[in-house]
Design an enzyme around this catalytic site. Structure first.
Site, short mmCIF file in Angstrom:
data_model
loop_
_atom_site.label_atom_id
_atom_site.label_comp_id
_atom_site.label_asym_id
_atom_site.label_seq_id
_atom_site.Cartn_x
_atom_site.Cartn_y
_atom_site.Cartn_z
N LYS A 110 0.81 -1.22 0.00
CA LYS A 110 0.00 0.00 0.00
C LYS A 110 0.84 1.26 0.00
O LYS A 110 0.41 2.29 -0.52
CB LYS A 110 -0.97 0.02 1.18
N LYS A 193 -4.98 -10.44 -6.42
CA LYS A 193 -6.22 -10.82 -5.73
C LYS A 193 -7.36 -9.88 -6.12
O LYS A 193 -7.12 -8.73 -6.48
CB LYS A 193 -6.00 -10.87 -4.21
N LYS A 196 -10.98 -4.33 -3.69
CA LYS A 196 -11.78 -3.11 -3.82
C LYS A 196 -10.99 -2.02 -4.49
O LYS A 196 -11.55 -1.10 -5.09
CB LYS A 196 -12.15 -2.57 -2.43
P1 TYM Z 1 -10.70 -6.22 3.97
O1 TYM Z 1 -11.71 -5.15 4.22
O2 TYM Z 1 -9.68 -5.97 2.92
O3 TYM Z 1 -11.41 -7.59 3.62
C1 TYM Z 1 -12.44 -8.15 4.43
C2 TYM Z 1 -12.29 -9.66 4.44
O4 TYM Z 1 -12.34 -10.17 3.09
C3 TYM Z 1 -11.20 -10.99 2.84
N1 TYM Z 1 -10.81 -10.83 1.44
C4 TYM Z 1 -10.64 -11.85 0.58
N2 TYM Z 1 -10.75 -13.18 0.72
C5 TYM Z 1 -10.52 -13.95 -0.36
N3 TYM Z 1 -10.17 -13.45 -1.58
C6 TYM Z 1 -10.04 -12.12 -1.77
N4 TYM Z 1 -9.72 -11.64 -2.96
C7 TYM Z 1 -10.27 -11.25 -0.67
N5 TYM Z 1 -10.23 -9.90 -0.50
C8 TYM Z 1 -10.56 -9.67 0.78
C9 TYM Z 1 -10.12 -10.45 3.77
O5 TYM Z 1 -9.13 -11.41 4.03
C10 TYM Z 1 -10.94 -10.12 5.00
O6 TYM Z 1 -11.13 -11.27 5.80
N6 TYM Z 1 -7.52 -5.50 7.77
C11 TYM Z 1 -8.77 -6.11 7.39
C12 TYM Z 1 -9.94 -5.67 8.24
C13 TYM Z 1 -9.74 -5.86 9.69
C14 TYM Z 1 -9.78 -7.10 10.39
C15 TYM Z 1 -9.55 -6.77 11.75
C16 TYM Z 1 -9.97 -8.43 10.00
C17 TYM Z 1 -9.51 -4.89 10.60
N7 TYM Z 1 -9.40 -5.42 11.83
C18 TYM Z 1 -9.51 -7.76 12.75
C19 TYM Z 1 -9.93 -9.42 11.00
C20 TYM Z 1 -9.71 -9.07 12.35
C21 TYM Z 1 -9.07 -5.76 5.95
O7 TYM Z 1 -8.63 -4.75 5.45
O8 TYM Z 1 -9.97 -6.61 5.33
#
Ligand code: TYM
Length: 332
Positions: A110, A193, A196
């Site tokens: 990032k 991957k 968003k």
């Molecule tokens: P975020 O918002 O990017 O994504 C949310 C969840 O979706 C999963 N994910 C995917 N899984 C499979 N294939 C993909 N292409 C894909 N893109 C996203 C992510 O692994 C996630 O589970 N940092 C985290 C948010 C967060 C969080 C936490 C998660 C903040 N605090 C505490 C768990 C525990 C994030 O940006 O996810």
């Protein structure tokens, strides 16, 4: 079993989030006590527009409810309404090491070449993520593969904090990563991957896409001219094909080899229309519910407010323990 997980409320909920994480959140509601949150505090690690952030936080809450998160069974809230997340992050910042954060691949991706111009929040992001799960003594954290490194860091922080303070303040959380859909890839590039932040909307299927858009995106998905083999081993070196089969398997709740059993010998001319129909049949009811729920912002606000109250109660004893363990006279 205490289940905790979060999603950033920026952009749309896409098929990667849905299959990689949300489907497991929905299942786990029957198996343990669940807390799910919109990670709005994480979102400000990159430039955001205030009006957009509050709107998309409500929208993401609506999308989660539409996907099957039930606010009567799971605690649903946005992080910013529970100050204990930010407070605990600071307490953990004395434990987290610069070297650990320097190794985080997400920060490297990032920040790119603009490391010096990146926010401190982007660098410290995984410490907030550790606070998110440690605050509730989470045992299970359902996430996609890309969050594994952050959760390993949360475990390292918990272990060092407990050791340094000679206490058992935190429980070491286990990441829960599904097999089939742990990493859904972009429809345009099998090595990236689904995300968003990809500038091309054709790279992902959004929960809010209508049936025609979904069919078009699947039709235009990058593939190769070869027919499908009989087993997943035969998809070695064909990342785009492997991805579409994984999506089919996850949407139909089948093992990937069983999907190939059905389509072996057929080309994408046959497979893609079947995948498009399947995707529409799974997402259409979710997207209909989403379009209804998103209009009722008052209802969403009261769900988030009630969720935050419950989350604050659940996190308070652990936060107090963390203050005490550090010898901080917080009056808690
Ligand atoms: P975020 O918002 O990017 O994504 C949310 C969840 O979706 C999963 N994910 C995917 N899984 C499979 N294939 C993909 N292409 C894909 N893109 C996203 C992510 O692994 C996630 O589970 N940092 C985290 C948010 C967060 C969080 C936490 C998660 C903040 N605090 C505490 C768990 C525990 C994030 O940006 O996810």
């Amino acid at each position: 079993m205490r289940v905790v997980s979060g999603i950033q409320p920026t952009g749309n909920l896409h098929l990667g989030n849905y299959l990689g994480a949300i489907v497991n959140w929905v299942k786990m509601q029957d198996e343990g006590e669940c807390l799910f949150f919109l990670a709005d505090l994480h979102a400000i690690s990159l430039p955001t527009d205030a009006a957009e952030l509050s709107a998309s936080t409500r929208e993401m809450a609506a999308a989660l409810i539409a996907s099957g998160i039930d606010p009567d069974r799971a605690v649903l809230f946005n992080q910013a309404r529970v100050p204990a997340h930010a407070e605990l992050q600071w307490l953990l910042s004395g434990t987290a090491r610069m070297g650990w954060l320097n190794r985080m691949t997400q920060f490297k991706e990032k920040s790119g070449k603009n490391r010096e111009g990146s926010s401190i929040a982007l660098f410290a992001y995984p410490v907030l993520q550790a606070a998110d799960v440690l605050l509730y003594r989470a045992t299970h954290v359902p996430v996609g593969e890309d969050q594994k490194q952050h959760l390993e860091l949360a475990r390292d922080i918990a272990e060092k904090f407990n050791f340094d303070t000679g206490t058992e303040t935190f429980i070491l959380p286990e990441p829960y990563i599904g097999k089939t859909a742990a990493r859904i890839m972009s429809l345009r590039d099998g090595s990236a991957k689904m995300s968003k932040s990809d500038p091309s909307d054709m790279s992902r299927i959004n929960l809010a896409d209508d049936a025609d858009t979904i069919a078009k995106k699947v039709r235009k998905a990058r593939t190769d001219p070869d027919p499908l083999p009989e087993t997943m081993d035969g998809l070695e070196g064909r990342p785009e094909a492997r991805n579409l089969v994984a999506i089919y398997a996850a949407l139909s709740n089948m093992a990937p080899d069983a999907v190939l059993n059905e389509f072996a010998g057929k080309g994408f001319g046959d497979f893609k229309p079947a995948l498009a129909d399947l995707t529409v049949s799974v997402l259409e009811p979710v997207s209909e519910r989403f379009n209804m729920l998103r209009k009722d912002t008052t209802a969403i606000d009261s769900i988030l407010e009630a969720g935050a109250e419950k989350a604050a109660v659940a996190g308070a004893p652990v936060l107090a323990d963390a203050y005490r363990a550090l010898g901080l006279l917080s009056g808690r």
